[in-house]
Design an enzyme around this catalytic site. Structure first.
Site, PDB file in Angstrom:
ATOM      1  N   MET A   1     -69.068  86.948  73.691  1.00 16.95           N
ATOM      2  CA  MET A   1     -69.578  86.816  72.440  1.00 16.95           C
ATOM      3  C   MET A   1     -69.549  88.052  71.567  1.00 16.95           C
ATOM      4  O   MET A   1     -69.066  88.346  70.831  1.00 16.95           O
ATOM      5  CB  MET A   1     -71.261  86.400  72.499  1.00 16.95           C
ATOM      6  CG  MET A   1     -71.784  86.013  71.241  1.00 16.95           C
ATOM      7  SD  MET A   1     -73.659  85.531  71.589  1.00 16.95           S
ATOM      8  CE  MET A   1     -74.399  85.755  69.877  1.00 16.95           C
ATOM      9  N   ASP A   2     -70.336  89.022  72.157  1.00 21.90           N
ATOM     10  CA  ASP A   2     -70.612  90.675  71.432  1.00 21.90           C
ATOM     11  C   ASP A   2     -69.072  91.155  71.604  1.00 21.90           C
ATOM     12  O   ASP A   2     -68.432  91.247  72.523  1.00 21.90           O
ATOM     13  CB  ASP A   2     -71.640  91.303  71.990  1.00 21.90           C
ATOM     14  CG  ASP A   2     -72.769  90.600  72.095  1.00 21.90           C
ATOM     15  OD1 ASP A   2     -73.245  90.065  71.300  1.00 21.90           O
ATOM     16  OD2 ASP A   2     -73.450  91.019  73.122  1.00 21.90           O
ATOM     17  N   GLY A   3     -68.650  91.606  70.506  1.00 21.74           N
ATOM     18  CA  GLY A   3     -67.261  92.203  70.331  1.00 21.74           C
ATOM     19  C   GLY A   3     -66.004  91.384  70.229  1.00 21.74           C
ATOM     20  O   GLY A   3     -64.888  91.592  70.372  1.00 21.74           O
TER      21      GLY A   3
END
Length: 168
Positions: free
Chosen positions: A1-3
């Site tokens: 999800m993040d990045g």
């Protein structure tokens, strides 16, 4: 999800400028880990524990359309190793519901260690997650992984979709 679908790089840079009054440019952090991206080595970790950080992440360019396209031919799961930042769990869920409302709750996985994920492909920006993945790892370009080349790299969502479409 993040990045990958959530633009943490932009968020970190913007928050650093707001808190410290210092503008850091993306080219200045290339090849650095999150704990090395700013003169204050604790800044990124501090931000990650600050309420609102994950809830207000910008969406990665092209991510919404790409995920919708991939869902036509793939079972898509959003996976986040969110347990390190427990306060991020409700924020990440709310963020997904707002920005990716077409992803059902059964296709969202919050975990501590992504090595338990058993899918055919995983798109991730962190080497630590890709190195132990049993399927085909796809490295999403990020400032902290520019010096690594032992996984197939995609620089953006257009490249990610094109690569996966060749594996239908």
């Amino acid at each position: 999800m993040d990045g990958v679908i959530a633009d943490t790089e932009t968020q970190f840079i913007n928050w650093y400028e707001l808190d410290y009054g210092v503008k850091v440019y993306p080219h200045e952090i290339l090849g650095r880990e999150e704990n090395e991206m700013f003169p204050d080595k604790e800044a990124a970790r501090k931000f990650a524990f600050t309420p609102g950080f994950f809830r207000t992440l910008p969406v990665m360019p092209g991510a919404v359309e790409a995920v919708q396209t991939l869902m036509e031919n793939f079972d898509v799961y959003i996976v986040s190793a969110a347990m390190e930042f427990p306060q991020s769990l409700p924020e990440k869920l709310e963020w997904l519901q707002e920005n990716f409302p077409f992803i059902g709750w059964r296709n969202i996985i919050f975990c501590g260690d992504k090595s338990v994920i058993n899918t055919d492909f995983m798109i991730d920006d962190h080497i630590k997650n890709l190195d132990y993945f049993k399927g085909k790892p796809i490295m999403f370009h990020a400032f902290h992984n520019v010096n690594h080349n032992h996984h197939h790299r995609v620089n953006n969502w257009k490249e990610a979709v094109a690569f996966l479409e060749t594996h239908l």
